[in-house]
Enzyme design. Structure first.
Site, PDB file in Angstrom:
ATOM      1  N   CYS A 200      -1.917   1.983  10.639  1.00 19.06           N
ATOM      2  CA  CYS A 200      -1.214   3.111  11.269  1.00 19.06           C
ATOM      3  C   CYS A 200      -1.764   3.401  12.657  1.00 19.06           C
ATOM      4  CB  CYS A 200      -1.324   4.353  10.387  1.00 19.06           C
ATOM      5  SG  CYS A 200      -0.414   4.238   8.835  1.00 19.06           S
TER       6      CYS A 200
ATOM      7  N   TYR B 251     -11.462  -1.243   6.632  1.00 21.32           N
ATOM      8  CA  TYR B 251     -11.329  -0.465   7.857  1.00 21.32           C
ATOM      9  C   TYR B 251     -11.823   0.976   7.693  1.00 21.32           C
ATOM     10  CZ  TYR B 251      -7.281   2.533   6.741  1.00 21.32           C
ATOM     11  OH  TYR B 251      -6.455   3.497   6.221  1.00 21.32           O
ATOM     12  N   LYS B 252     -12.047   1.413   6.452  1.00 22.26           N
ATOM     13  CA  LYS B 252     -12.588   2.752   6.210  1.00 22.26           C
ATOM     14  C   LYS B 252     -13.325   2.745   4.884  1.00 22.26           C
ATOM     15  CE  LYS B 252     -10.226   6.031   4.486  1.00 22.26           C
ATOM     16  NZ  LYS B 252      -9.334   7.174   4.229  1.00 22.26           N
TER      17      LYS B 252
ATOM     18  N   ARG C 188     -12.637  26.273  20.105  1.00 21.23           N
ATOM     19  CA  ARG C 188     -11.430  25.496  20.383  1.00 21.23           C
ATOM     20  C   ARG C 188     -11.737  24.030  20.679  1.00 21.23           C
ATOM     21  NH1 ARG C 188     -10.956  30.406  22.463  1.00 21.23           N
ATOM     22  NH2 ARG C 188     -11.704  29.835  24.541  1.00 21.23           N
TER      23      ARG C 188
ATOM     24  N   HIS D 137     -17.993  25.390  20.017  1.00 20.51           N
ATOM     25  CA  HIS D 137     -16.946  26.147  20.706  1.00 20.51           C
ATOM     26  C   HIS D 137     -15.742  26.258  19.775  1.00 20.51           C
ATOM     27  CE1 HIS D 137     -13.797  27.211  23.531  1.00 20.51           C
ATOM     28  NE2 HIS D 137     -14.712  27.423  24.473  1.00 20.51           N
TER      29      HIS D 137
ATOM     30  N   ARG E  68      -3.939  10.989  16.977  1.00 19.44           N
ATOM     31  CA  ARG E  68      -5.227  10.715  16.344  1.00 19.44           C
ATOM     32  C   ARG E  68      -5.966   9.602  17.083  1.00 19.44           C
ATOM     33  NH1 ARG E  68      -3.629   9.361  10.479  1.00 19.44           N
ATOM     34  NH2 ARG E  68      -5.872   9.433  10.057  1.00 19.44           N
TER      35      ARG E  68
ATOM     36  N   ARG F 106       3.533   9.190   4.888  1.00 25.48           N
ATOM     37  CA  ARG F 106       2.472  10.006   5.487  1.00 25.48           C
ATOM     38  C   ARG F 106       1.238  10.018   4.606  1.00 25.48           C
ATOM     39  NH1 ARG F 106       4.922  15.700   7.803  1.00 25.48           N
ATOM     40  NH2 ARG F 106       4.932  15.178  10.026  1.00 25.48           N
TER      41      ARG F 106
ATOM     42  N   TYR G  52       0.813  -1.220   0.000  1.00 29.20           N
ATOM     43  CA  TYR G  52       0.000   0.000   0.000  1.00 29.20           C
ATOM     44  C   TYR G  52       0.850   1.276   0.000  1.00 29.20           C
ATOM     45  CZ  TYR G  52      -4.308  -2.626   0.782  1.00 29.20           C
ATOM     46  OH  TYR G  52      -5.383  -3.460   0.642  1.00 29.20           O
ATOM     47  N   ILE G  53       2.065   1.203   0.519  1.00 30.14           N
ATOM     48  CA  ILE G  53       2.933   2.386   0.558  1.00 30.14           C
ATOM     49  C   ILE G  53       3.978   2.338  -0.545  1.00 30.14           C
ATOM     50  CG2 ILE G  53       4.555   3.715   1.951  1.00 30.14           C
ATOM     51  CD1 ILE G  53       1.604   3.722   2.930  1.00 30.14           C
TER      52      ILE G  53
ATOM     53  N   LYS H   7       6.563  10.498  13.600  1.00 28.98           N
ATOM     54  CA  LYS H   7       5.567   9.711  12.858  1.00 28.98           C
ATOM     55  C   LYS H   7       4.673   8.932  13.819  1.00 28.98           C
ATOM     56  CE  LYS H   7       3.070   7.628   9.993  1.00 28.98           C
ATOM     57  NZ  LYS H   7       3.464   6.623   9.029  1.00 28.98           N
TER      58      LYS H   7
END
Length: 407
Positions: A255, A314-315, A241, A239, A208, A149, A9-10, A201
């Protein structure tokens, strides 16, 4: 010439991007079937813009081989899983790749590790390999860490536009590698030392993971006291922030679900918030199973064979199933001997990966009364009307049909 080692994948998108921008590239992978597929002119996974990038790279002369090349530049992009017992990085793929590179590389070559590793991994595992072959690092061989990344679903764009970090022993070598990546990277490229590059990294993905864990824990708290977590997050985020994420069924991919464990394993007793976040996120698939059980009871449903899980990746809108929450759920069900005949479907997963897997949405929906939405693929977003009349548990906050259950 660059020899890119590891065409997953990378590695594959990276190799294609270099080649498409005029750099001579040979991609190497131990997987003969994968290399043969690429040499037949076909990509090995689905990704927006990848086929077009592949064709451009082929037109510029990229080659694919099972053999390591003798050249002056190597980019190692192999997997770095974690040992589930010790929680430490499993550097065996990197070690093997570097050993193979050392067997063919000439003096003066630069070895760039793109694989994500925990801080200190290159010092502990990679340097000794190079030195044991009689090379002097900094004189005979240059060692660099340039962690990837990019994320599945947006790889081609992010390769061009995301910032990069180059970790090197010397500024001169760092700038040389920076110039190489500048052939395609339009984002800021920062040069630092190797250990800092390793840490930054892992920290990015850990940050996250912690933020996702807060949203998931909030969902559990609100569920326990019958509050609407989505309404609470919507209001709180007004809000200036505050930016709370949306809860979900768990964390997958190679990741966010993996890298934080590197810090837990390497810094026991210190990575306490990180460990708590990992436990919360890893516990979400079981939380979803509990919700399924309770909803079945509420609707007087007893046949798990009429329950269907939508989504295996997964997504959304990718075919990457690594560490997917759905697979974690199915594994948990198997451990508790309650797998039954639950049905599964994902439009992006073409091969049979699990029992009772469907390959057509209409056939899948025809055989289930209770649909659990685990991935927000565009396909289901555009076909919500087909869920009318069914019991629906929406773990992704994408379905707004009357009566929809949520986390």
């Amino acid at each position: 010439m660059i020899n890119v080692v590891g065409l997953g994948y990378i590695g594959l998108p990276t190799a294609l991007m270099f080649a498409a921008h005029g750099v001579e590239v040979v991609g190497t992978d131990y997987n003969k079937e994968l290399v043969d597929t690429l040499n037949e002119g076909k990509t090995t996974f689905e990704e927006d813009g990848l086929d077009e990038l592949f064709q451009e790279a082929v037109s510029k002369g990229i080659r694919f081989s099972h053999e390591y090349q003798s050249t002056d530049m190597y980019i190692v992009a192999v997997p770095t899983p974690y040992d589930k017992a010790s929680k430490k990085v499993d550097a065996s793929y990197v070690v093997k790749a570097v050993q193979n590179v050392m067997s063919v590389c000439p003096k003066g070559a630069t070895v760039v590790i793109e694989s994500t590793v925990s801080p200190g991994t290159i010092n502990k595992y990679v340097r000794p390999i190079i030195e044991s072959d009689g090379f002097t690092i900094g004189e005979d061989i240059n060692l660099v860490h340039a962690p990837e990344r990019i994320i599945p679903g947006n790889m081609v764009y992010e390769l061009k536009h995301n910032s990069r970090t180059i970790g090197a022993d010397s500024l001169e070598i760092g700038e040389k590698v920076k110039a190489l990546y500048s052939s395609f990277c339009q984002g800021e490229i920062v040069v630092t030392d190797i250990r800092t590059a390793e840490m930054t990294k892992v920290v990015e993905n850990t940050f996250r993971d912690i933020n996702i864990a807060f949203a998931n824990e909030l969902a559990k708290i609100c569920r326990s006291d019958n509050m609407d977590v989505y309404e609470i997050i919507r209001i709180a985020n007004k809000h200036p922030r505050v930016n709370i994420l949306t809860p979900g069924p768990g964390v997958g991919g190679h990741c966010i679900s993996v890298d934080p464990w590197f810090l837990v394993g390497d810094y026991p007793g210190l990575a306490n918030i990180i460990l708590a976040a990992r436990k919360i996120n890893d516990g979400m698939p079981d939380f979803v199973l509990e919700r399924i059980h309770n909803i079945m009871k509420e609707n007087n449903m007893t046949d798990v064979g009429r329950v269907g899980l939508y989504g295996l990746t997964y997504k959304e809108n990718v075919d990457d199933t690594r560490e997917s929450p759905t697979l974690q759920m199915l594994e948990s069900m198997e451990r508790h001997l309650c797998g039954g005949q639950i049905k599964v479907y994902d439009p992006y997963v073409k091969k049979d990966l699990v029992p009772n897997q469907y390959h057509d949405l209409d056939s899948f929906l025809a055989d289930v009364d209770f649909v659990v939405l685990l991935v927000g693929h565009d396909e289901i977003r555009e076909n919500m009307d087909k869920l009318k009349g069914k019991v629906v548990l929406d773990t992704r906050h994408i379905c707004f049909l009357d009566g929809t259950y949520r986390l």
